[in-house]
Design an enzyme around this catalytic site. Structure first.
Site, PDB file in Angstrom:
ATOM      1  N   LYS A 140      -2.036 -77.805  45.079  1.00  0.00           N
ATOM      2  CA  LYS A 140      -0.735 -78.239  44.584  1.00  0.00           C
ATOM      3  C   LYS A 140       0.118 -78.777  45.730  1.00  0.00           C
ATOM      4  O   LYS A 140       0.341 -78.095  46.731  1.00  0.00           O
ATOM      5  CB  LYS A 140      -0.012 -77.054  43.938  1.00  0.00           C
ATOM      6  CG  LYS A 140      -0.041 -77.026  42.431  1.00  0.00           C
ATOM      7  CD  LYS A 140       0.757 -75.839  41.943  1.00  0.00           C
ATOM      8  CE  LYS A 140       1.257 -76.089  40.531  1.00  0.00           C
ATOM      9  NZ  LYS A 140       2.045 -74.933  40.042  1.00  0.00           N
ATOM     10  N   VAL A 141       0.623 -79.996  45.547  1.00  0.00           N
ATOM     11  CA  VAL A 141       1.462 -80.653  46.556  1.00  0.00           C
ATOM     12  C   VAL A 141       2.733 -81.145  45.871  1.00  0.00           C
ATOM     13  O   VAL A 141       2.651 -81.780  44.816  1.00  0.00           O
ATOM     14  CB  VAL A 141       0.721 -81.832  47.214  1.00  0.00           C
ATOM     15  CG1 VAL A 141       1.628 -82.573  48.192  1.00  0.00           C
ATOM     16  CG2 VAL A 141      -0.542 -81.351  47.927  1.00  0.00           C
TER      17      VAL A 141
END
Length: 943
Positions: A140-141
């Site tokens: 997750k970014v």
């Protein structure tokens, strides 16, 4: 078929926004895949905080991991979280294979602390991807300005990404472009783009939360209710409809079809934050209205349960009435509500919320870890005002991530000069522990070499730390007796030599720069004496050097073939060097188990690490107390009270605190070894630090400290569990001092005024070398072998008197509330002299009710001398010099040790005068007689 499973027929994949070990190990996750058609799982810091901090099923694994080798909270969290992620990925792997990589993913978030740093985000994502090692992991970014280029880079490396914190359609389009460009880059390198998955997590309910409040505020303020009320609860869904239209545009056309032909998957929109925050809305609102083909809806358990129970799966609901959605957004703008501003603010708030959740998670992990390790405890007692000020500063430091910046070497934590070049002390414990075998071999050589004495020749940071270790641990059976020389006083040198059998002595010459005057002339003297004793061919086997690489001392040690040569670390200043070779080489020589010492010390290092929030960080807590108390409450005198066996810790703390913080007219003044007194004799300018060694508790000390706390003085009580854990206090106080320096606003790693004194000393010794003589001043007053000297300004302030007592009274009466008195004695540091001067300082403290310091020169020049000259101008100084009964020449030089000491005293005095300090010099013809006369005069002055 339940409504959740019906979502598959509409083209939407239901994912679960929750992960916990019991869910996986208990079989619930597998059951949901079968029963509900669950296709994936998402996680975030808030979810892991609830799981790891509160779920009992983590306790055994938590304890097992900590006991297998202590770890800092971030490592513990990752160990547990990655374990869950791997296990969930295995459960989801059949879904991944069945959907050919379209679904079956679980997400693990890059640290939210890195949301504004592209390079750090990329590196962290790579690391997590490798650590999990599962094909169905999505890293997750966040869709921040820094995150979007990271997304492109990571997709371009074949790493699957869940883009989080998306609120605005224009930003989503940037994300879609980054995804497509990343695919193109990976394909150009021959990568298999069919193996890459990505979702764009578009947050929903948070938008309604903010906009509904703005709408309601306008209604309450008399706005057009008829026009505004219909907009309530509509903004988020309208925004999502526009985003879905953008998705269809980006993933169509020739450019996309070319990628699709190579096996590329579209980057689906994932509806996140789908739990209803307003109880007036249906609990399935953000599921039923956002059903669309090629979308994902990640639901928390409660929302998933609600939809399973009574949800309605309407195909293509998200595409219904797109025009109406656009009209709603336009209407909001018409009424002065900026969706653009709301979404920008929500991204910033989302980053902040995730960081806060991460702080809570790491804080909870830190608390559980502390209960499992052998860590010295500390308790701070202060009034409400000081506690409130500390808490306010702590919250700011937490929000700004200042502890993480400190560990990252960000010099903006301090003054932005060269602080980043002096932070090697942060990591030295782990580095030394890794290479501890070198020290163990040295210890064996000392023990088996027939040495009965080890004598350290050093000054300041090179000597004070080893002195603490020697006095605290005591002489160990079967090991050499430890001695230390850090004075140019001829009597001190003679006293040391009288204790040594040179034939069985190992000298440790300790000097970071290798150019410090004192260690070099100590070496010259004892080299000559050793040659006289064992001969020219054998003297060097009695010498060990500890110095920085490339120093003049290293050259000497190699040229003369010293028995041992150890290197310090250039990025560690002398006063921060006790946990490096400068402290550990002497420790090994005196028989301390260095490996155990470092292992125990590492508990404190990890407890003060970047991943421990301020409120759980022992170094930060102490540093905030010292810094805030000094800056906001003028409590800048740090009074140290310690159990007898560890009392020498105070001398080391004196240097650390004074030399680090006392500069530019600011700083802390450490007060060490001041005899205990009634609470009434202490001013309101103090913080008290009580270091109590278990098994060495003193009832009188404890009662004294309790009385001080009761009187309203800030007190920090530190319990040292075992003498072997004294290293924990070295690190705690190093961290605290660096933090206090940041709060005060100075560079805690330089010592400009010490250098000023050294320059003047060097000029005088150079003059002696060329045949010059000592400066000769006329005394203001002379009586029975005691003379008083002062510069013109201080002489004028004293006036003219007929007795020693009158001069001293006039001088010490210049000390007002908030000031301190310092006695700077250039005489031999021995028991009788210390006792005599302690009587004098106690009488001055009790009568003038100010803090008192006692320093022996030239030892204190490399310690408290910095604060005396560069710190606040609140000191009243009495320098004591004497005629030496016997002198000792320095081999290879034209001057003697007595002349060096005199030059050091003169250099010290002249810098104090230049800094406009209140100072006089008292000179004795005979030390014993002079001390008696001084004591009588003080008693007479304040009878």
């Amino acid at each position: 078929m339940n409504p959740l499973k019906q979502l598959a027929e509409t083209g939407q994949a239901p994912w679960l926004d929750f992960v916990q070990r019991e869910l996986i190990e208990g079989g619930d996750l597998a059951m949901m895949i079968k029963r509900d058609g669950l296709k994936g799982v998402t996680s975030n810091p808030s979810i892991f905080e609830k799981a790891i901090a509160h779920a009992p099923e983590y306790t055994k694994e938590f304890e097992r991991y900590v006991h297998s080798g202590d770890h800092e909270p971030m490592a513990i969290y990752e160990h547990l979280a990655i374990g869950d992620i791997k296990a969930a990925a295995d459960v989801l792997l059949p879904v991944y294979h069945e959907t050919k990589g379209r679904d079956g993913y679980i997400s693990l978030e890059v640290s939210p602390y890195l949301a504004l740093d592209t390079e750090a985000t990329v590196n962290e994502a790579r690391r997590l991807h490798k650590a999990v090692g599962k094909p169905n992991l999505m890293v997750k970014v966040p869709a921040t300005n820094a995150g979007i280029p990271a997304i492109r880079t990571l997709i371009g490396e074949g790493i699957s990404i869940n883009v989080t914190l998306l609120f605005a359609v224009p930003v989503y389009e940037q994300v879609a472009r980054a995804y497509i460009e990343g695919l193109e880059h990976f394909a150009s390198k021959g990568g298999d783009i069919s193996k890459i998955g990505s979702v764009a997590s578009f947050f929903v309910s948070r938008i309604d939360n903010v906009i509904d409040k703005q709408l309601q505020d306008k209604i309450d303020a008399g706005g057009d209710a008829a026009a505004l009320k219909p907009l309530l609860g509509k903004a988020a869904i309208a925004n999502a409809k526009v985003a879905y239209a953008a998705y269809k545009k980006w993933f169509s056309g020739a450019k996309w079809q070319a990628l699709e032909a190579k096996g590329a998957h579209t980057q689906r929109l994932l509806w996140a934050s789908t739990s209803v925050k307003n109880p007036a809305y249906p609990d399935t609102l953000y599921v039923e209205t956002l059903i669309g083909r090629d979308t994902v809806n990640t639901m928390p358990p409660a929302t998933m349960d609600a939809f399973r129970d009574h949800g309605k799966a309407t195909p293509d609901a998200v595409e219904q009435d797109l025009a109406g959605g656009i009209d709603i957004l336009k209407s909001l703008e018409t009424h002065g509500i900026s969706l653009e501003k709301v979404t920008i603010d929500l991204v910033a708030d989302g980053v902040r919320q995730f960081a806060n959740a991460f702080d809570q998670l790491l804080g909870a992990v830190a608390k559980k870890r502390t209960a499992l390790i052998d860590l010295n405890g500390a308790e701070i007692e202060a009034d409400a005002a000081l506690h409130a000020a500390i808490e306010k500063t702590a919250k700011r430091w937490l929000a700004e991530g200042t502890i993480r910046k400190l560990w990252a070497g960000d010099k903006s934590v301090w003054t932005g000069t060269d602080e980043d070049k002096w932070l090697g002390w942060l990591t030295i414990v782990g580095e030394e522990h890794t290479h501890v075998a070198t020290l163990e071999r040295f210890a064996k050589a000392i023990r088996e070499g027939g040495f009965k004495h080890v004598a350290l020749l050093g000054m300041g940071g090179s000597s004070l730390g080893p002195e603490v270790l020697a006095r605290s641990f005591g002489h160990r059976d079967g090991w050499p007796e430890f001695h230390m020389l850090d004075s140019t006083d001829p009597a001190q040198i003679a006293t040391l030599e009288s204790k040594l059998d040179l034939k069985t002595t190992m000298f440790i010459v300790s000097s970071k720069s290798g150019s410090t005057l004192e260690p070099n002339i100590f070496l010259a003297y004892f080299k000559a004496r050793m040659i006289e004793t064992v001969g020219q061919g054998d003297w060097a086997r009695h010498f060990t050097a500890v110095t920085d690489p490339g120093s003049a001392m290293e050259h000497v040690a190699k040229h003369d073939h010293f028995a041992h040569l150890f290197h310090g670390v250039k990025s560690i200043g002398g006063r921060y060097s006790v946990l490096s070779k400068f402290g550990l080489v002497p420790a090994a020589a005196m028989g301390i188990d260095v490996a155990n010492f470092l292992a125990l010390t590492s508990h404190m290092v990890k407890s003060c690490s970047a991943s421990v929030p301020v409120d759980q960080n022992p170094g930060a807590q102490l540093g905030l107390l010292l810094g805030v108390a000094a800056k906001e409450f003028k409590r800048d005198k740090v009074t140290i009270i310690a159990s007898p066996k560890i009392a020498d810790l105070g001398a080391w703390l004196e240097q650390l605190i004074a030399e680090s913080t006392g500069k530019q007219g600011h700083g802390l003044v450490p007060i060490d070894a001041e005899p205990l007194g009634d609470a009434a004799v202490y001013g309101h300018d103090r913080v008290f630090a009580y270091l109590c060694l278990k098994g060495d508790e003193q009832a009188k000390q404890a009662a004294h400290v309790a009385a001080l706390a009761k009187a309203g003085h800030p007190v920090v009580r530190i319990t040292v569990n075992d003498v072997a854990q004294i290293g924990q206090e070295f690190f705690r106080w190093e961290m605290a001092t660096a933090i206090a320096g940041a709060i005060i606003g100075i560079n805690p790693f330089d010592q400009p005024d010490v250098e000023a004194s050294k320059i003047k000393t060097r000029a005088l010794t150079d003059a002696y070398e060329k045949g010059g003589s000592a400066p000769h001043d006329e005394p203001l007053f002379h009586e029975h072998g005691v003379a008083i000297f002062a510069d013109p300004k201080n002489a004028a302030a004293l006036g003219t008197h007929t007795t020693l007592a009158a001069y001293l009274k006039q001088h010490f009466n210049r000390a007002d509330a908030g000031d301190y008195i310092a006695i700077l004695a250039y005489i031999e540091r021995n028991g009788s002299h210390m006792a005599a001067l302690e009587q004098i300082r106690t009488h001055l403290r009790n009568t003038r009710k100010v803090a008192t310091c006692l320093g022996f020169g030239p030892r204190f020049l490399h310690s408290t001398g910095q604060a005396y000259k560069g710190g606040p101008n609140s000191g009243v100084f009495l320098q004591i010099t004497t005629d030496d009964a016997k002198d000792i020449p320095v081999p290879g030089h034209a001057y003697s040790f007595s002349q060096v000491k005199a030059a050091q005293a003169e250099g010290d005095l002249s810098v104090l005068v230049e800094r406009d300090r209140r100072v006089i010099r008292v000179h004795f013809q005979n030390v014993q007689h002079g001390l008696e006369a001084l004591h009588k005069a003080i008693i007479h002055a304040y009878h």
